[in-house]
Enzyme design. Structure first.
Site, short mmCIF file in Angstrom:
data_model
loop_
_atom_site.label_atom_id
_atom_site.label_comp_id
_atom_site.label_asym_id
_atom_site.label_seq_id
_atom_site.Cartn_x
_atom_site.Cartn_y
_atom_site.Cartn_z
N SER A 89 0.71 -1.40 0.19
CA SER A 89 0.06 0.12 0.37
C SER A 89 1.07 1.59 -0.12
O SER A 89 1.87 1.32 1.05
CB SER A 89 -1.22 -0.30 0.96
N GLY A 148 7.39 -3.35 -2.48
CA GLY A 148 7.07 -1.76 -2.42
C GLY A 148 8.28 -0.82 -2.81
O GLY A 148 8.13 -0.13 -3.86
N CYS A 177 0.19 2.57 10.89
CA CYS A 177 0.84 3.45 9.65
C CYS A 177 1.62 3.55 11.59
O CYS A 177 1.25 4.49 12.31
CB CYS A 177 -0.39 4.20 9.91
O1 RRO Z 1 1.67 7.14 4.72
C1 RRO Z 1 2.17 7.23 4.98
O2 RRO Z 1 2.96 8.18 6.09
C2 RRO Z 1 2.73 5.77 5.70
C3 RRO Z 1 1.68 4.54 6.26
BR1 RRO Z 1 -0.11 4.97 5.91
C4 RRO Z 1 2.04 3.57 6.38
O3 RRO Z 1 0.75 2.68 7.04
N1 RRO Z 1 3.56 3.29 6.47
C5 RRO Z 1 4.48 3.75 5.57
O4 RRO Z 1 5.24 3.40 5.96
N2 RRO Z 1 3.93 5.22 5.72
#
Ligand code: RRO
Length: 322
Positions: free
Chosen positions: A36, A283, A149
């Site tokens: 993601s 990723g 997160c």
């Molecule tokens: O947006 C972020 O800073 C972020 C998210 Br949502 C996450 O789940 N993992 C990450 O490393 N950054």
């Protein structure tokens, strides 16, 4: 000439390996997804148009995490290159649920693969609204619950403790029959316990790892580099940690696992499958090479063929030690 060389190779190693696999009831052409927030499918659609269908690197697309309210994200700087890794402090910028459903979803619907929507709430009620409204859309094949997160000050702690994870799943499970994938944090004392709680709460799959909480120091000032002070580490630097956690979680639950953490090659992907992952996600490597997912899929196919092994499922769990 190239044709005859290829024929010899095919004869020696057999036909191309079938990489198709099922994840929580979803049929996938191969076992390589995106992590993601690491691949902008809307930008890819804009760049390639309908041709993207033939060259989409992943067998399912996991969206950037969305929240109920729109968010601007964290103050800059948001990135730091670490040895063999990347620290991000993006801070969950997104259009919010309404904006996602009305503006992003109509574009993401055009992707040639199943769509997984990643959601994060700051309360049970927010998570419930996100799941309810996203799952109601036909274009959404599954939901990923981001309880991990590392980059927001409040909330997102529901994946740190087993009882919090169980309580959340008990609220969300009745809302949809679509698969719920729980994205686990590596920043928990008892990752296996959180995984067991997710399974007890009715999760259909687990994905891990999210990034490892980390800090970078600005060499000029001696102060934290990132605007938000800290961030999350990803890339090859975390791969051994991720493999251990995938191994532990696969041994302690019977749920399928989406394994990720520094995968850069088909060989790396095979390691995660051997540790117990059902599928893998790419990723950080996609930031270096947006087509990395397709290359890793092809390398995996070649490895499967040259090692004489059968379908991906056959090796799942070979390296389980936990
Ligand atoms: O947006 C972020 O800073 C972020 C998210 Br949502 C996450 O789940 N993992 C990450 O490393 N950054």
């Amino acid at each position: 000439m190239a044709g005859s060389l290829k024929q010899t190779h095919d004869q020696r190693h057999g036909p191309p390996a079938d990489l198709s696999i099922e994840l929580a009831g979803i049929e996938l052409e191969h076992p390589v997804l995106n992590g993601s927030g690491t691949f902008d499918a809307i930008a890819a659609l804009r760049a390639f148009g309908p041709e993207l269908a033939d060259r989409f690197p992943f067998s399912a697309f996991v969206s950037k995490t969305i929240t109920v309210a729109p968010r601007g994200g964290n103050p800059p700087p948001r990135l730091w290159e670490a040895p063999a890794g990347l620290i991000n402090s993006i801070g969950l910028p997104n259009r919010g649920l309404e904006g996602f459903l009305t503006r992003d979803l109509p574009l993401l619907e055009r992707l040639p693969v199943p769509l997984v929507v990643s959601v994060a709430g700051f309360s049970h009620e927010e998570f419930m609204r996100l799941v309810d409204e996203s799952a109601a859309r036909d274009a959404v094949a599954a939901l990923e619950l981001n309880v991990s997160c590392p980059n927001v000050k409040s909330g997102c702690v529901m994946g740190a403790e087993p009882h919090e994870t169980l309580a959340l799943l008990q609220r969300l499970r009745p809302l949809t029959a679509k698969p719920l994938i729980v994205k686990l944090t590596p920043n928990a004392t008892d990752v296996g316990g959180v995984a067991e709680a997710a399974e007890a709460g009715g999760a259909d799959a687990l994905s891990l790892i999210n990034t490892l909480r980390s800090v970078a120091i600005d060499p000029g000032s001696g102060r934290p580099w990132l605007g938000a002070g800290s961030g999350g580490l990803s890339g090859p630097a975390v791969r051994a940690v991720a493999l251990e956690q995938v191994n532990t979680v696969a041994a302690r639950t019977s749920l399928p696992v989406v394994g990720m953490g520094g995968i850069r090659s088909g060989r790396d992907a095979l390691d995660f499958l051997a540790a117990g992952a059902t599928v893998v996600a790419v990723g950080t490597e996609s930031f270096r090479d947006p087509a990395a997912g397709a290359r890793i899929r092809d390398e995996l196919r070649e490895l499967r063929r040259s090692t004489g092994m059968g379908r991906v499922q056959d090796i799942a769990g070979d390296a389980r030690t936990a």
